[in-house]
Write a protein that holds these residues in place. Sequence first.
Motif, PDB file in Angstrom:
ATOM      1  N   ASN A 174       0.798  -1.219   0.000  1.00 16.97           N
ATOM      2  CA  ASN A 174       0.000   0.000   0.000  1.00 16.97           C
ATOM      3  C   ASN A 174       0.834   1.274   0.000  1.00 16.97           C
ATOM      4  O   ASN A 174       1.721   1.442   0.839  1.00 16.97           O
ATOM      5  N   ILE A 175       0.514   2.178  -0.919  1.00 17.87           N
ATOM      6  CA  ILE A 175       1.152   3.490  -0.948  1.00 17.87           C
ATOM      7  C   ILE A 175       0.558   4.383   0.138  1.00 17.87           C
ATOM      8  O   ILE A 175       1.197   5.340   0.579  1.00 17.87           O
ATOM      9  N   GLU A 176      -0.660   4.115   0.542  1.00 16.03           N
ATOM     10  CA  GLU A 176      -1.395   4.724   1.662  1.00 16.03           C
ATOM     11  C   GLU A 176      -1.870   6.156   1.436  1.00 16.03           C
ATOM     12  O   GLU A 176      -2.984   6.512   1.774  1.00 16.03           O
ATOM     13  N   THR A 177      -0.998   7.018   0.900  1.00  9.81           N
ATOM     14  CA  THR A 177      -1.375   8.423   0.741  1.00  9.81           C
ATOM     15  C   THR A 177      -0.597   9.039  -0.411  1.00  9.81           C
ATOM     16  O   THR A 177       0.229   8.378  -1.046  1.00  9.81           O
ATOM     17  N   VAL A 178      -0.859  10.301  -0.669  1.00 12.04           N
ATOM     18  CA  VAL A 178      -0.200  11.003  -1.771  1.00 12.04           C
ATOM     19  C   VAL A 178       1.236  11.342  -1.381  1.00 12.04           C
ATOM     20  O   VAL A 178       1.612  11.294  -0.205  1.00 12.04           O
ATOM     21  N   GLY A 211      -3.037   0.389  -2.283  1.00 16.74           N
ATOM     22  CA  GLY A 211      -4.193   1.075  -1.738  1.00 16.74           C
ATOM     23  C   GLY A 211      -3.849   2.461  -1.230  1.00 16.74           C
ATOM     24  O   GLY A 211      -2.700   2.746  -0.869  1.00 16.74           O
ATOM     25  N   ILE A 212      -4.865   3.322  -1.200  1.00 15.74           N
ATOM     26  CA  ILE A 212      -4.696   4.688  -0.724  1.00 15.74           C
ATOM     27  C   ILE A 212      -5.888   5.074   0.149  1.00 15.74           C
ATOM     28  O   ILE A 212      -7.025   4.658  -0.104  1.00 15.74           O
ATOM     29  N   MET A 213      -5.616   5.850   1.211  1.00 14.65           N
ATOM     30  CA  MET A 213      -6.660   6.375   2.088  1.00 14.65           C
ATOM     31  C   MET A 213      -6.931   7.825   1.735  1.00 14.65           C
ATOM     32  O   MET A 213      -6.009   8.571   1.407  1.00 14.65           O
ATOM     33  N   LEU A 214      -8.197   8.236   1.853  1.00 20.07           N
ATOM     34  CA  LEU A 214      -8.568   9.629   1.625  1.00 20.07           C
ATOM     35  C   LEU A 214      -9.051  10.263   2.927  1.00 20.07           C
ATOM     36  O   LEU A 214      -9.477   9.573   3.850  1.00 20.07           O
ATOM     37  N   THR A 239      -7.176  -0.055  -4.335  1.00 20.65           N
ATOM     38  CA  THR A 239      -8.292   0.150  -3.411  1.00 20.65           C
ATOM     39  C   THR A 239      -8.201   1.566  -2.847  1.00 20.65           C
ATOM     40  O   THR A 239      -7.122   2.048  -2.523  1.00 20.65           O
ATOM     41  N   ILE A 240      -9.353   2.229  -2.745  1.00 14.50           N
ATOM     42  CA  ILE A 240      -9.422   3.606  -2.248  1.00 14.50           C
ATOM     43  C   ILE A 240     -10.492   3.657  -1.166  1.00 14.50           C
ATOM     44  O   ILE A 240     -11.656   3.313  -1.430  1.00 14.50           O
ATOM     45  N   GLY A 241     -10.114   4.059   0.047  1.00 19.68           N
ATOM     46  CA  GLY A 241     -11.062   4.088   1.153  1.00 19.68           C
ATOM     47  C   GLY A 241     -10.903   5.322   2.014  1.00 19.68           C
ATOM     48  O   GLY A 241      -9.960   6.102   1.858  1.00 19.68           O
TER      49      GLY A 241
END
Length: 311
Positions: A174-178, A211-214, A239-241
């Motif tokens: 997961n990259i997790e964020t920008v 995946g990345i979180m918003l 995946t985007i959550g």
Amino acid sequence: MSCSGGSSTDISTTDKVKKPDWLRVRLPIGENYRHVRNLVDTHKLHTICESGNCPNMGECWGEGTATFMILGNTCTRSCGFCAVATGKPDAVDWDEPQRVAEAIHLMKVKHAVLTSVDRDELKDGGSTIWYNTIKAVKTLNPDTTLETLIPDFKGQMENVQRVVEAHPEVVSHNIETVERLTRQVRIQAKYWRSMDVLRYLKENGMRVKSGIMLGLGETKEEVVQTLHDLYNNGVDVVTIGQYLQPTKKHLSVQRFVHPDEFAEYREIGYSIGLDYVESGPLVRSSYHSEKHVIPGYGKQKWEAEKANMVM
């Protein structure tokens, strides 16, 4: 709702944002849930479902599936978003691979997910246990497909290669964020090091997922750029959550992203060329992961949806 960008304020100091109605989660109940609960306890296993306070635990466990976390439940890193404990981990448990394989066998699942804490204190980053666990699971469960959600192993590709050599159906990191927020969200990680790991996996024949979180303060432009970066580095599934603050000690939620905005990112991801995009407020990395194994499934479903809308 139009897709507006997140705030660029310091994400560690923002006031609490009220949780919207669309983030209601069902409580874990039911016979299947109790069965999985008993197996996890009996075999002394760790699941990211519990350690990560996953909002989908009731749904997934109710269906007889779970994401197993190997290499203990204490992480050597202190990411600002993660509920897993940070500290000095216990010694490596060399019997763990067989216990995980046996639990998956008893659960009779057709698809399993493995993840782990970071074990930066180990020379191999825990990759030997990763290899042994994948092999044990596949030996005892030859018909079970497997996704592995791995750490970055500090970019040491010889450790990543051990996972490749074990041949799971999907490898996720997961990259997790920008990029701009990585230093605050993933304190000991690096955005482009993670991209290098993803590209290495793809170049070595893996089906690759991230995946990345918003809701951490990112803008729309940054999210779209991240999707492009993931695609350009060989990622098949994204995946985007919504980020949910696990405790008051963790990073604050800057914004609760509306489901319509998640739907827009799904459209953008497919238009970029990604093979599968799972996007919604309660989406987590292993949510519906059994579908992520199948090449073309997500894009075909999306195209069928668009065709029906035209009709």
